[in-house]
Design a protein around this motif. Structure first.
Motif, PDB file in Angstrom:
ATOM      1  N   ARG A 219      -2.660   6.032  -6.686  1.00 42.22           N
ATOM      2  CA  ARG A 219      -3.535   6.931  -5.930  1.00 42.22           C
ATOM      3  C   ARG A 219      -3.386   8.365  -6.406  1.00 42.22           C
ATOM      4  O   ARG A 219      -4.361   9.125  -6.434  1.00 42.22           O
ATOM      5  CB  ARG A 219      -3.208   6.835  -4.437  1.00 42.22           C
ATOM      6  CG  ARG A 219      -3.722   5.566  -3.778  1.00 42.22           C
ATOM      7  CD  ARG A 219      -3.692   5.673  -2.265  1.00 42.22           C
ATOM      8  NE  ARG A 219      -2.327   5.813  -1.764  1.00 42.22           N
ATOM      9  CZ  ARG A 219      -1.524   4.796  -1.501  1.00 42.22           C
ATOM     10  NH1 ARG A 219      -1.941   3.547  -1.686  1.00 42.22           N
ATOM     11  NH2 ARG A 219      -0.298   4.998  -1.049  1.00 42.22           N
ATOM     12  N   GLU A 220      -2.176   8.764  -6.790  1.00 42.35           N
ATOM     13  CA  GLU A 220      -1.973  10.115  -7.297  1.00 42.35           C
ATOM     14  C   GLU A 220      -2.659  10.316  -8.637  1.00 42.35           C
ATOM     15  O   GLU A 220      -3.163  11.410  -8.934  1.00 42.35           O
ATOM     16  CB  GLU A 220      -0.475  10.396  -7.424  1.00 42.35           C
ATOM     17  CG  GLU A 220       0.254  10.481  -6.080  1.00 42.35           C
ATOM     18  CD  GLU A 220       1.744  10.643  -6.255  1.00 42.35           C
ATOM     19  OE1 GLU A 220       2.205  10.558  -7.426  1.00 42.35           O
ATOM     20  OE2 GLU A 220       2.459  10.842  -5.249  1.00 42.35           O
TER      21      GLU A 220
ATOM     22  N   PHE B 149       0.825  -1.212   0.000  1.00 38.22           N
ATOM     23  CA  PHE B 149       0.000   0.000   0.000  1.00 38.22           C
ATOM     24  C   PHE B 149       0.858   1.261   0.000  1.00 38.22           C
ATOM     25  O   PHE B 149       0.514   2.251  -0.668  1.00 38.22           O
ATOM     26  CB  PHE B 149      -0.931  -0.002   1.216  1.00 38.22           C
ATOM     27  CG  PHE B 149      -1.837   1.188   1.286  1.00 38.22           C
ATOM     28  CD1 PHE B 149      -3.001   1.240   0.537  1.00 38.22           C
ATOM     29  CD2 PHE B 149      -1.522   2.271   2.099  1.00 38.22           C
ATOM     30  CE1 PHE B 149      -3.837   2.344   0.590  1.00 38.22           C
ATOM     31  CE2 PHE B 149      -2.342   3.380   2.162  1.00 38.22           C
ATOM     32  CZ  PHE B 149      -3.512   3.417   1.407  1.00 38.22           C
ATOM     33  N   THR B 150       1.965   1.225   0.742  1.00 35.61           N
ATOM     34  CA  THR B 150       2.826   2.411   0.813  1.00 35.61           C
ATOM     35  C   THR B 150       3.931   2.402  -0.241  1.00 35.61           C
ATOM     36  O   THR B 150       4.762   3.314  -0.262  1.00 35.61           O
ATOM     37  CB  THR B 150       3.471   2.500   2.210  1.00 35.61           C
ATOM     38  OG1 THR B 150       4.212   1.302   2.473  1.00 35.61           O
ATOM     39  CG2 THR B 150       2.407   2.685   3.288  1.00 35.61           C
TER      40      THR B 150
ATOM     41  N   GLN C  35       1.427   1.585  -5.793  1.00 32.91           N
ATOM     42  CA  GLN C  35       0.113   2.009  -5.309  1.00 32.91           C
ATOM     43  C   GLN C  35       0.071   3.508  -5.008  1.00 32.91           C
ATOM     44  O   GLN C  35      -0.974   4.154  -5.192  1.00 32.91           O
ATOM     45  CB  GLN C  35      -0.278   1.210  -4.064  1.00 32.91           C
ATOM     46  CG  GLN C  35      -0.585  -0.247  -4.344  1.00 32.91           C
ATOM     47  CD  GLN C  35      -1.525  -0.842  -3.318  1.00 32.91           C
ATOM     48  OE1 GLN C  35      -2.553  -0.259  -2.994  1.00 32.91           O
ATOM     49  NE2 GLN C  35      -1.181  -2.024  -2.807  1.00 32.91           N
ATOM     50  N   THR C  36       1.179   4.070  -4.570  1.00 38.40           N
ATOM     51  CA  THR C  36       1.220   5.511  -4.339  1.00 38.40           C
ATOM     52  C   THR C  36       0.998   6.273  -5.642  1.00 38.40           C
ATOM     53  O   THR C  36       0.239   7.255  -5.692  1.00 38.40           O
ATOM     54  CB  THR C  36       2.573   5.909  -3.721  1.00 38.40           C
ATOM     55  OG1 THR C  36       2.745   5.217  -2.475  1.00 38.40           O
ATOM     56  CG2 THR C  36       2.631   7.401  -3.473  1.00 38.40           C
ATOM     57  N   THR C  37       1.634   5.822  -6.711  1.00 38.38           N
ATOM     58  CA  THR C  37       1.452   6.455  -8.018  1.00 38.38           C
ATOM     59  C   THR C  37       0.017   6.295  -8.510  1.00 38.38           C
ATOM     60  O   THR C  37      -0.573   7.237  -9.071  1.00 38.38           O
ATOM     61  CB  THR C  37       2.428   5.842  -9.040  1.00 38.38           C
ATOM     62  OG1 THR C  37       3.770   5.999  -8.574  1.00 38.38           O
ATOM     63  CG2 THR C  37       2.277   6.517 -10.397  1.00 38.38           C
TER      64      THR C  37
ATOM     65  N   PRO D 239       5.746   2.407  -4.141  1.00 33.64           N
ATOM     66  CA  PRO D 239       5.663   3.384  -5.234  1.00 33.64           C
ATOM     67  C   PRO D 239       4.554   3.086  -6.236  1.00 33.64           C
ATOM     68  O   PRO D 239       3.982   4.019  -6.803  1.00 33.64           O
ATOM     69  CB  PRO D 239       7.049   3.294  -5.887  1.00 33.64           C
ATOM     70  CG  PRO D 239       7.589   1.966  -5.491  1.00 33.64           C
ATOM     71  CD  PRO D 239       7.035   1.686  -4.139  1.00 33.64           C
TER      72      PRO D 239
ATOM     73  N   ASP E  61      -7.492   6.426  -6.099  1.00 38.33           N
ATOM     74  CA  ASP E  61      -7.867   5.219  -5.354  1.00 38.33           C
ATOM     75  C   ASP E  61      -7.014   4.046  -5.837  1.00 38.33           C
ATOM     76  O   ASP E  61      -6.813   3.874  -7.038  1.00 38.33           O
ATOM     77  CB  ASP E  61      -9.347   4.909  -5.562  1.00 38.33           C
ATOM     78  CG  ASP E  61      -9.790   3.678  -4.774  1.00 38.33           C
ATOM     79  OD1 ASP E  61      -9.199   3.429  -3.703  1.00 38.33           O
ATOM     80  OD2 ASP E  61     -10.704   2.973  -5.240  1.00 38.33           O
ATOM     81  N   SER E  62      -6.528   3.259  -4.872  1.00 36.06           N
ATOM     82  CA  SER E  62      -5.767   2.048  -5.221  1.00 36.06           C
ATOM     83  C   SER E  62      -6.314   0.822  -4.497  1.00 36.06           C
ATOM     84  O   SER E  62      -5.643  -0.206  -4.421  1.00 36.06           O
ATOM     85  CB  SER E  62      -4.277   2.228  -4.871  1.00 36.06           C
ATOM     86  OG  SER E  62      -4.101   2.345  -3.469  1.00 36.06           O
TER      87      SER E  62
END
Length: 532
Positions: free
Chosen positions: A120-121, A111-112, A116-118, A114, A125-126
């Motif tokens: 979400r950006e 979840f944290t 899933q972070t990308t 790169p 939503d991921s």
């Protein structure tokens, strides 16, 4: 039994006891069942451990076959752009320990991470992204780590068939697809079973990857029983069950192979030219697997190392590296000497019982490291307890001579990796014909002169290969080092375990990169050997 064979057994048995004693000690746990421990295991441990282990074996078994067999077929029989490159590059994941691949995939896709972070950006939503810390995640990682075992052996099998096997099938009225399923695969059966068995044994023995995924199996349960609950009897009971799993697996492999005889040789037949979407599919599949199993994890390790090496690289790493190299070199030399003795004993005192004794001596590679750690520690602890009165009489009250020493670790490592050194040496010995020995004897050479002037010079390549492969395997080995090392005797593999246990992926990258780069040595040897 012939006298020469009996002498061979007597000479080989002390080496075989390195493996047999730990196994017998662990299996001896069944003679002291301790009902209260078994009640606890049955109520709280075994249901999840058994279920997870069976799911893992089934999933990884299917995964390595689905990856290894098509890749072997493409590179051995077909012709497409990049085939020569992929034929050796697909062996590179052998240099990537499963626990390194595991924490890199978690670091990338959690979840944290790169990925899933990308997402979400970009999308906000991921939550729809599959969870990497799941049963499917650990199965995928271990399949990517262990598919080269199936790939290597299946590719050798298909090389012995070439295009001619399909042509023979087509002459019998089969299509190319039917020829693959009904002729090529059945002919490759012993190689496929051998590769699958190796992959499943590695799955049973894995500790680092499943611990990173918090996926409880026998190896993690043994470790927790010993070091978290301080319950060595419970660890020995679990280890005895794991030994039974391994013995059943080995028995099934022999049963599946049966008494059938498969003959073949490498043929230089014309390859099948792939066109259109078949060609594109072969390139895409090979590229995707290579990237997921080696290229992307290696690049991620390099990225993490580039971002933290100034802060993380300190004097401690000199100790980690020095201890890793020292124990690896020492274990490799000990195992090489013992394996060389086995090779000479088997050659000098040929006989069925001698061969069986040598097989027993090399059985340790099929046994998980956590089991050997328990099996070696228990008799050492018993021997230490016998020596305590002697130590007290000499003024060393409470002093323990063997337990917690490097000797315990070396014993377990020697039992584990004997087969790794024995195989290349035995292969090299097979190339020395009896006629060469007879010719040397006719020139007046004694048995000792025969050893120094014929055998050892011609075994030089096999000995070097054995030492290098053992060195690298010990560098990568985690459970034995973790469970038997002296206090404060941390290595690169232990450093990886400590950092990944805290979720500090970037800090685990530097020791992992050192291990991966070292692991490339035997892969390069395999590539060079395959091109000979």
């Amino acid at each position: 039994m012939r006298l020469s064979s009996l002498r061979g057994v007597l000479l080989a048995m002390p080496i075989a006891l390195l493996t047999l004693v730990p196994l017998l000690v662990v299996l001896g746990a069944f003679l002291d069942p301790q009902p209260e421990i078994w009640t606890h295991l049955i109520d709280y441990v075994l249901p999840d451990v058994l279920k997870n282990t069976l799911i893992l074996l089934l999933g990884v078994g299917c995964g390595v076959l689905l990856l290894g067999v098509p890749l072997a077929w493409f590179t051995a029989v077909c012709e497409f752009p990049g085939r020569r490159f992929f034929s050796w590059a697909l062996m590179l994941p052998l240099a990537m320990p499963a626990y390194v691949l595991a924490f890199v995939q978690v670091g990338l896709f959690d979840f944290t991470g790169p990925v899933q972070t990308t997402l979400r950006e970009l999308t906000g939503d991921s939550s729809w992204f599959p969870r990497v810390r799941s049963t499917g995640g650990v199965v995928l990682v271990l399949s990517l780590a262990f598919y080269p075992y199936v790939y290597l052996l299946a590719r050798n099998a298909f090389l012995t068939q070439g295009k001619r096997a399909l042509e023979a099938a087509q002459m019998l009225g089969m299509s190319r697809q039917q020829g693959f399923w009904q002729v090529a695969l059945p002919m490759a059966r012993p190689w496929l079973i051998g590769g699958l068995t190796l992959a499943l044994m590695e799955t049973l023995a894995d500790f680092g990857a499943v611990s990173i995924f918090n996926f409880d199996t026998f190896t993690t349960a043994i470790y927790k029983s010993w070091f978290a609950l301080f319950n060595l009897p419970a660890a020995s009971q679990l280890a005895s069950l794991l030994v039974l799993f391994v013995l059943v697996l080995v028995g099934l492999e022999h049963w599946a192979r049966g008494s059938r005889q498969y003959h073949g040789r490498i043929v230089a037949a014309e390859r099948i030219q792939l066109h259109g979407w078949h060609r594109a599919m072969a390139v895409v599949v090979c590229t995707l697997v290579l990237c997921m199993a080696f290229v992307v994890p290696l690049l991620q390790l390099l990225f993490w190392v580039s971002s933290i090496w100034r802060e993380d690289l300190d004097a401690r790493y000199f100790g980690f590296t020095l201890r890793s190299m020292a124990i690896s070199l020492l274990a490799a030399l000990i195992v090489a000497v013992l394996s060389l003795c086995l090779v000479f004993i088997q050659r000098r005192f040929a006989g069925r019982m001698t061969r069986w004794t040598v097989r027993l001596a090399t059985l340790g590679y099929a046994v998980p490291g956590s089991v050997l750690a328990v099996g070696v520690f228990l008799p050492i602890a018993w021997l230490d307890n016998l020596l305590i009165p002697l130590a007290q009489s000499l003024g060393f009250a409470g002093y323990q001579i063997l337990k917690g020493s490097v000797a315990v670790m070396l014993l377990a490592l020697a039992a584990r990796f004997m087969a790794v050194a024995f195989q290349p040496m035995d292969s090299a010995m097979q190339r020395i014909s009896r006629n060469q020995e007879d010719a040397a004897r006719s020139l007046g050479l004694s048995q000792r002169q025969l050893l120094w002037r014929l055998h050892l010079p011609m075994l030089r390549g096999g000995v070097l290969t054995a030492v290098l492969m053992c060195f690298v395997d010990v560098m990568k080995e985690m459970p034995i080092t973790l469970m038997t090392r002296p206090f404060g005797w941390d290595t690169l593999a232990v450093r990886v375990f400590e950092m990944t246990s805290e979720g500090m992926w970037a800090n685990a990258a530097l020791p992992s990169l050192m291990i991966v780069l070292t692991g490339l040595i035997p892969v390069v040897l395999l590539v060079l050997k395959s091109e000979d």
